[in-house]
Design a protein around this motif. Structure first.
Motif, PDB file in Angstrom:
ATOM      1  N   GLU A   1       3.297  10.734 -17.966  1.00  0.00           N
ATOM      2  CA  GLU A   1       2.336  10.481 -19.046  1.00  0.00           C
ATOM      3  C   GLU A   1       2.112   8.992 -19.292  1.00  0.00           C
ATOM      4  OE1 GLU A   1       0.499  12.397 -20.964  1.00  0.00           O
ATOM      5  OE2 GLU A   1       1.181  14.357 -20.247  1.00  0.00           O
ATOM      6  N   HIS A   2       3.174   8.200 -19.214  1.00  0.00           N
ATOM      7  CA  HIS A   2       3.087   6.835 -19.754  1.00  0.00           C
ATOM      8  C   HIS A   2       3.254   5.717 -18.734  1.00  0.00           C
ATOM      9  CE1 HIS A   2       3.060   8.524 -23.773  1.00  0.00           C
ATOM     10  NE2 HIS A   2       4.191   9.178 -23.535  1.00  0.00           N
ATOM     11  N   ALA A   3       3.742   5.992 -17.512  1.00  0.00           N
ATOM     12  CA  ALA A   3       3.858   4.924 -16.515  1.00  0.00           C
ATOM     13  C   ALA A   3       2.462   4.535 -16.060  1.00  0.00           C
ATOM     14  CB  ALA A   3       4.707   5.386 -15.334  1.00  0.00           C
ATOM     15  N   LEU A   4       2.099   3.278 -16.224  1.00  0.00           N
ATOM     16  CA  LEU A   4       0.737   2.835 -15.945  1.00  0.00           C
ATOM     17  C   LEU A   4       0.622   2.028 -14.653  1.00  0.00           C
ATOM     18  CD1 LEU A   4      -0.275   1.709 -19.566  1.00  0.00           C
ATOM     19  CD2 LEU A   4      -0.655   3.931 -18.456  1.00  0.00           C
ATOM     20  N   ASP A   5       1.639   1.277 -14.317  1.00  0.00           N
ATOM     21  CA  ASP A   5       1.565   0.423 -13.136  1.00  0.00           C
ATOM     22  C   ASP A   5       1.534   1.286 -11.875  1.00  0.00           C
ATOM     23  OD1 ASP A   5       2.158  -2.548 -12.092  1.00  0.00           O
ATOM     24  OD2 ASP A   5       3.250  -1.113 -10.841  1.00  0.00           O
TER      25      ASP A   5
ATOM     26  N   ARG B   1       4.325   3.950 -10.402  1.00  0.00           N
ATOM     27  CA  ARG B   1       4.043   5.372 -10.204  1.00  0.00           C
ATOM     28  C   ARG B   1       4.396   5.788  -8.777  1.00  0.00           C
ATOM     29  NH1 ARG B   1       1.321   7.661 -14.504  1.00  0.00           N
ATOM     30  NH2 ARG B   1       0.921   9.525 -13.266  1.00  0.00           N
ATOM     31  N   ALA B   2       4.112   4.908  -7.818  1.00  0.00           N
ATOM     32  CA  ALA B   2       4.444   5.226  -6.425  1.00  0.00           C
ATOM     33  C   ALA B   2       5.950   5.346  -6.243  1.00  0.00           C
ATOM     34  CB  ALA B   2       3.866   4.161  -5.499  1.00  0.00           C
TER      35      ALA B   2
ATOM     36  N   GLU C   1      -5.406   5.443  -5.214  1.00  0.00           N
ATOM     37  CA  GLU C   1      -6.452   4.429  -5.036  1.00  0.00           C
ATOM     38  C   GLU C   1      -5.961   3.030  -5.362  1.00  0.00           C
ATOM     39  OE1 GLU C   1      -9.382   4.846  -3.801  1.00  0.00           O
ATOM     40  OE2 GLU C   1      -9.465   7.043  -3.703  1.00  0.00           O
ATOM     41  N   ALA C   2      -5.027   2.917  -6.319  1.00  0.00           N
ATOM     42  CA  ALA C   2      -4.601   1.597  -6.789  1.00  0.00           C
ATOM     43  C   ALA C   2      -3.347   1.078  -6.104  1.00  0.00           C
ATOM     44  CB  ALA C   2      -4.377   1.647  -8.307  1.00  0.00           C
ATOM     45  N   MET C   3      -2.727   1.878  -5.232  1.00  0.00           N
ATOM     46  CA  MET C   3      -1.513   1.418  -4.552  1.00  0.00           C
ATOM     47  C   MET C   3      -1.821   0.232  -3.651  1.00  0.00           C
ATOM     48  SD  MET C   3       0.296   4.876  -3.119  1.00  0.00           S
ATOM     49  CE  MET C   3       0.611   6.295  -4.158  1.00  0.00           C
ATOM     50  N   ALA C   4      -0.858  -0.649  -3.514  1.00  0.00           N
ATOM     51  CA  ALA C   4      -0.966  -1.699  -2.506  1.00  0.00           C
ATOM     52  C   ALA C   4      -0.950  -1.057  -1.125  1.00  0.00           C
ATOM     53  CB  ALA C   4       0.191  -2.690  -2.645  1.00  0.00           C
ATOM     54  N   THR C   5      -1.544  -1.743  -0.148  1.00  0.00           N
ATOM     55  CA  THR C   5      -1.662  -1.169   1.196  1.00  0.00           C
ATOM     56  C   THR C   5      -0.303  -0.821   1.779  1.00  0.00           C
ATOM     57  OG1 THR C   5      -3.674  -2.457   1.565  1.00  0.00           O
ATOM     58  CG2 THR C   5      -2.565  -1.564   3.506  1.00  0.00           C
ATOM     59  N   GLY C   6       0.678  -1.716   1.630  1.00  0.00           N
ATOM     60  CA  GLY C   6       2.006  -1.427   2.160  1.00  0.00           C
ATOM     61  C   GLY C   6       2.621  -0.206   1.507  1.00  0.00           C
ATOM     62  N   THR C   7       2.363  -0.014   0.217  1.00  0.00           N
ATOM     63  CA  THR C   7       2.882   1.162  -0.476  1.00  0.00           C
ATOM     64  C   THR C   7       2.217   2.424   0.053  1.00  0.00           C
ATOM     65  OG1 THR C   7       3.208  -0.197  -2.451  1.00  0.00           O
ATOM     66  CG2 THR C   7       3.265   2.187  -2.750  1.00  0.00           C
ATOM     67  N   GLN C   8       0.912   2.349   0.353  1.00  0.00           N
ATOM     68  CA  GLN C   8       0.224   3.502   0.929  1.00  0.00           C
ATOM     69  C   GLN C   8       0.845   3.901   2.264  1.00  0.00           C
ATOM     70  OE1 GLN C   8      -3.719   1.767   0.927  1.00  0.00           O
ATOM     71  NE2 GLN C   8      -4.368   3.091  -0.748  1.00  0.00           N
TER      72      GLN C   8
ATOM     73  N   ILE D   1      -6.422   4.172   3.155  1.00  0.00           N
ATOM     74  CA  ILE D   1      -5.801   2.957   3.691  1.00  0.00           C
ATOM     75  C   ILE D   1      -6.870   2.071   4.319  1.00  0.00           C
ATOM     76  CG2 ILE D   1      -4.193   2.061   5.422  1.00  0.00           C
ATOM     77  CD1 ILE D   1      -2.525   4.572   5.042  1.00  0.00           C
ATOM     78  N   PRO D   2      -6.936   0.810   3.928  1.00  0.00           N
ATOM     79  CA  PRO D   2      -7.953  -0.069   4.515  1.00  0.00           C
ATOM     80  C   PRO D   2      -7.625  -0.427   5.958  1.00  0.00           C
ATOM     81  CG  PRO D   2      -6.521  -1.317   3.037  1.00  0.00           C
ATOM     82  CD  PRO D   2      -6.135   0.126   2.899  1.00  0.00           C
ATOM     83  N   ARG D   3      -8.662  -0.746   6.700  1.00  0.00           N
ATOM     84  CA  ARG D   3      -8.497  -1.219   8.074  1.00  0.00           C
ATOM     85  C   ARG D   3      -8.540  -2.736   8.082  1.00  0.00           C
ATOM     86  NH1 ARG D   3     -12.693   1.795  11.845  1.00  0.00           N
ATOM     87  NH2 ARG D   3     -11.545   0.504  13.334  1.00  0.00           N
ATOM     88  N   PRO D   4      -7.976  -3.402   9.141  1.00  0.00           N
ATOM     89  CA  PRO D   4      -7.337  -2.788  10.308  1.00  0.00           C
ATOM     90  C   PRO D   4      -5.926  -2.324   9.999  1.00  0.00           C
ATOM     91  CG  PRO D   4      -7.228  -5.163  10.482  1.00  0.00           C
ATOM     92  CD  PRO D   4      -8.056  -4.875   9.244  1.00  0.00           C
ATOM     93  N   LEU D   5      -5.422  -1.418  10.821  1.00  0.00           N
ATOM     94  CA  LEU D   5      -4.084  -0.873  10.647  1.00  0.00           C
ATOM     95  C   LEU D   5      -3.082  -1.782  11.344  1.00  0.00           C
ATOM     96  CD1 LEU D   5      -2.423   1.574   9.635  1.00  0.00           C
ATOM     97  CD2 LEU D   5      -2.708   2.560  11.911  1.00  0.00           C
ATOM     98  N   PRO D   6      -2.119  -2.370  10.619  1.00  0.00           N
ATOM     99  CA  PRO D   6      -1.141  -3.251  11.277  1.00  0.00           C
ATOM    100  C   PRO D   6      -0.357  -2.499  12.351  1.00  0.00           C
ATOM    101  CG  PRO D   6      -1.011  -3.454   8.883  1.00  0.00           C
ATOM    102  CD  PRO D   6      -1.887  -2.275   9.172  1.00  0.00           C
TER     103      PRO D   6
END
Length: 870
Positions: free
Chosen positions: A381-385, A389-390, A414-421, A444-449
């Motif tokens: 309910e309350h964790a916003l970052d 959340r990840a 949608e809001a996760m950092a790429t490395g977290t994704q 996940i954005p491209r390019p893929l490391p």
């Protein structure tokens, strides 16, 4: 700031004033807004120690200086030694447990340094501020203060920060970077193989760019005696020494043990309310909530931590009273919860962080504690970052609490950092949430490391296959191909297709190859171009996979068509593409088609010629054997087969002659101490020695290996020296074997326990497992299991797991699964044992868990029962 985790000491909203709590004392300090580009830079004499996050000391009365007197210890010598040379940029990181004097040691070191104390010191408290500082160019003769360095090296910008620091450290500019870390963060950042956690830059920085100094967690007996004999010693230091029978003096000065005592032994209802709130905050931090925990979250979570006696006739203001006790009433100037403010502008505290000593204590003592549903619900309910959340979602999946894991992850994708994704894809797939993993893949954005694909994704797909989860693996592979078709490494996709083809047949493989080709060449838009693109892809090893699977299914015409496509449509299967030649030779040999194999050999196929010769040797054809051995004399590298052939016939001297076919004195090569690779000659030498020993010529093998290795093995490959040690042990020449092993301690750690297990000396092996646990524990458990002593093996694994040995935890879960111990697996899963969760799911897929289908779909409840609904 004395905090832990990926804490960012920042306001998440736009703010005119940033409010920062005192490092330990819990007081709230107001600072004007400090834009990233205008960090304060001034000599250390103009910084107060609390401003640099030196811990506030306990209060014992009297008018005393801000800091207790400083007692120099062993690590101070190391710090001074490293800071003596200031010719170029350098980074020094002090590691030690909470409240052991890390920050104070750096503060004192800069103060006493004749040069550094005049340099401007800048303290970027967040990764964003540090990136701005490094990106704008750091002035020469600057000290960069990175207390609690995990705040800078983790989170969405950790890799970028590490890359900038590595760049800074290779320059001749005189700059000193000073950081602190708990040992667990150092191990976390450096422990995983490259690519598996998305921290390759951080790992490289710490392993190769940083000088590390370890701080002991307690005073030595000599230091205790020195303080006791000094009548002028600071009264806080003297009081801490007398109150610390375990010699953890600095922790006592910082008030840590007093907090733990009050938290674990509450005496009044108000104390128990405070303990419930603090425990909720500790668990939230432990599960991954790294930003300050909001008052609302604590309010919803804390009821689940109240004892039975406090659930009846609880006063309406119990939470306010407990929070005031935990965050407002100090013991010796220290509070269990440190007030923070996250909303913009001044005002009362609206979030809290646990004191870092209490945090560390809680991570250790509550490592296996079951988390109540109230905390999971409150976090959802309350964790916003999004990063919080990840992390919370990952903790939920380790406990198979799908209800909360799916909710936490889904709202943060949608809001996760790429490395977290990247990391989340592996987590979701591993715990059976493949559909949600595919949703993450699509964002996940491209390019893929490349390191992500070769680490996380390759490992994830392979593990799904190893677990027999081929349908889930195929779903994930298709999602990866659709999202990153032309970014994917060909070897990776070949391996994926090979695995799925063998499990699901050639049609699946062919479809996946077409999918890659269409994805990679979609922009061409014309069928003939797409076909040519498919041929190009086939030529990049896909042809081998498809042809092999088709041949294994007796679909030879299709297999040969694929081979011809891979050769670009050229006629005939004998043409010179290397893999096609090798593939066809092996297929003909496997099918017994010797006529075609002879034709291929006549067409100058070395693979076909070798296979024919080996086949004829196996049939006892003497002329064929001689031709084969004669051919071996001209080959640059051999395996064990020709040696086995000769020694099996008793021709030991000929085998030795074959080894020395290119010269009698092979040149040894210089190699780094960590390099275990063997030269071609060394590989043949070991193969010959192994073959000799297997046929009873152990002493001859020892003589050969000794002649090459020499007296200490310093120049030979580790594997050659180890082979000699093995042979010596087999011959009961233990004194010589141990002498050799002690000179090569890098592999003694697993060699000795293996020899003890082989000889049945489990008493010595148990003792060694306590001294050198990395290998000896695993080998001891193997030995116990081989002897059928299952109860003893499980007892040993439980003991090691309780000590925090993660490999032992994984092994324990596997052994429990092998023996159908479902109840214990569920209990361990509820306590956060991810390995137990994985094996519990495996048993459910195999139909060996009651309500297994419900478990696979809905997971568990927080207390470990099978959930009946999402």
């Amino acid at each position: 700031m004395g905090s832990s985790g990926d804490v960012h000491n920042e306001s998440r909203a736009s703010a005119n004033v940033v409010i920062q709590a005192g490092a330990i004392g819990g007081g709230v300090h107001l600072h004007g807004a400090n834009p990233v580009g205008s960090l304060t830079a001034r000599p250390i004499s103009r910084w107060g120690p609390l401003q640099l996050d030196v811990h506030r000391a306990i209060v014992v009365g009297g008018d005393l200086p801000e800091l207790p007197g400083y007692l120099r210890r062993e690590h101070d010598d190391r710090i001074d030694e490293y800071l003596a040379e200031l010719d170029g940029a350098q980074m020094l990181v002090i590691t030690g447990e909470s409240s052991t004097g890390k920050t104070r040691a750096l503060y004192e070191a800069v103060h006493r340094h004749e040069v550094l104390r005049e340099w401007p010191l800048v303290y970027p408290r967040t990764a964003d501020e540090l990136l701005a500082l490094l990106g704008g160019g750091v002035a020469s003769r600057t000290v960069i203060w990175l207390n609690e360095s995990q705040n800078h090296l983790s989170g969405p910008h950790g890799e970028q920060v590490a890359a900038h620091l590595r760049e800074l450290l290779i320059r001749p500019k005189p700059v000193v970077v000073l950081g602190t870390l708990w040992p667990r963060y150092w191990d976390e950042f450096t422990g995983a193989p490259d690519g598996l956690d998305g921290r390759s830059q951080v790992r490289a920085l710490l392993q190769h760019g940083v000088r590390r100094v370890r701080v002991a967690d307690r005073f030595s007996p000599e230091q205790i005696a020195l303080v006791g004999a000094d009548r002028t010693a600071d009264p806080r230091l003297a009081a801490a020494v007398s109150a610390s029978p375990d010699r953890r003096v600095i922790q006592t000065i910082a008030g840590g043990p007093a907090l733990v005592e009050r938290h674990e032994h509450p005496e009044t209802p108000r104390d128990r309310y405070a303990a419930a709130i603090v425990t909720a905050a500790l668990d939230a931090r432990r599960l991954g909530h790294q930003v300050p925990v909001s008052r609302a979250l604590l309010g919803d979570a804390a009821p689940g931590y109240l004892g039975a006696e406090d659930l009846v006739d609880t006063p309406d203001d119990w939470f306010a009273e407990g929070l005031a006790r935990a965050a407002g009433q100090a013991a010796h100037g220290i509070t269990a919860l440190v007030p923070r403010r996250r909303e913009a502008g001044p005002g009362p505290a609206d979030a809290y962080e646990p004191h870092d000593y209490l945090d560390q204590h809680g991570r250790r003592t509550r490592r296996d504690a079951v988390v109540p549903a109230t905390l999971w619900q409150a976090c959802a309910e309350h964790a916003l970052d999004p990063e919080d959340r990840a992390r919370l979602a990952e903790s939920a999946y380790r406990r198979l609490v799908f209800r909360y894991g799916d909710r936490l992850c889904g709202q943060a994708i949608e809001a996760m950092a790429t490395g977290t994704q990247h990391r989340m894809v592996a987590t979701l797939a591993g715990y059976g949430r493949v559909e949600l993993a595919m949703e993450v893949v699509r964002t996940i954005p491209r390019p893929l490391p490349e390191e992500v694909q070769s680490g996380l994704f390759d490992t994830t797909v392979r593990q799904l296959g190893e677990q027999g989860r081929y349908a889930e693996a195929e779903h994930l592979v298709r999602a990866l191909i659709d999202s990153f078709g032309d970014d994917l490494r060909a070897p990776s996709v070949v391996d994926w297709v090979r695995m799925l083809a063998r499990a699901k047949g050639p049609d699946t493989a062919a479809d996946l190859v077409r999918r890659v080709a269409n994805r990679r060449y979609a922009e061409v838009g014309q069928e003939d171009q797409a076909i040519r693109g498919e041929q190009l892809v086939l030529a990049e090893r896909f042809g081998e996979v498809l042809a092999t699977v088709l041949a294994e299914n007796d679909r030879w015409p299709e297999a040969l068509t694929v081979v011809r496509k891979a050769l670009g449509g050229r006629a005939g299967p004998w043409l010179t593409d290397e893999w096609a030649e090798q593939w066809l030779a092996h297929q003909l040999a496997a099918s017994g088609n010797l006529q075609r194999l002879h034709e291929l050999a006549a067409a100058d196929s070395p693979t076909a010629a070798l296979l024919l010769a080996e086949r004829e040797c196996d049939q006892g054809d003497e002329d064929a054997v001689n031709r084969y051995l004669s051919d071996m004399m001209s080959r640059p590298a051999l395996d064990a087969r020709p040696f086995e052939l000769l020694i099996g016939r008793g021709e030991v001297d000929k085998a030795v002659q074959l080894l020395h076919r290119h010269g009698s004195e092979p040149q040894q090569v210089e190699r780094p101490a960590w390099d275990r690779s063997m030269t071609p000659f060394e590989a043949e030498l070991v193969a010959l020695a192994d073959t000799l020993a297997s046929h009873g010529y152990t002493e001859r093998a020892i003589t050969m290996l000794t002649e090459y290795v020499g007296t200490d093995g310093a120049d030979a490959s580790h594997n050659v020296v180890r082979a000699l040690a093995d042979r010596l042990a087999e011959a009961d020449r233990w004194a010589e074997a141990l002498t050799l092993v002690r000179r090569n301690r890098h592999w003694m750690r697993d060699w000795l326990p293996r020899q003890l297990a082989r000889s049945g000396n489990l008493t010595k092996l148990r003792a060694l497992a306590d001294e050198e646990p990395r290998y000896a524990r695993q080998i001891l458990v193997d030995a116990l299991l081989e002897r059928g002593e299952i109860t003893a093996a499980l007892a040993a694994l439980r003991e090691y797991a309780e000590r925090g040995d993660y490999p032992a935890r994984e092994r324990l879960a596997r052994v429990l699964a092998d023996h159908g111990c479902v109840t214990e697996l569920r209990e361990r899963t509820a306590a956060g044992d991810g390995a137990a969760a994985q094996w519990l799911l495996a048993l459910a897929r195999a139909g060996r868990v009651p309500d297994g289908q419900a478990l696979l779909e809905h997971g568990l409840t927080p207390d470990g029962a099978v959930a009946t609904n999402p």
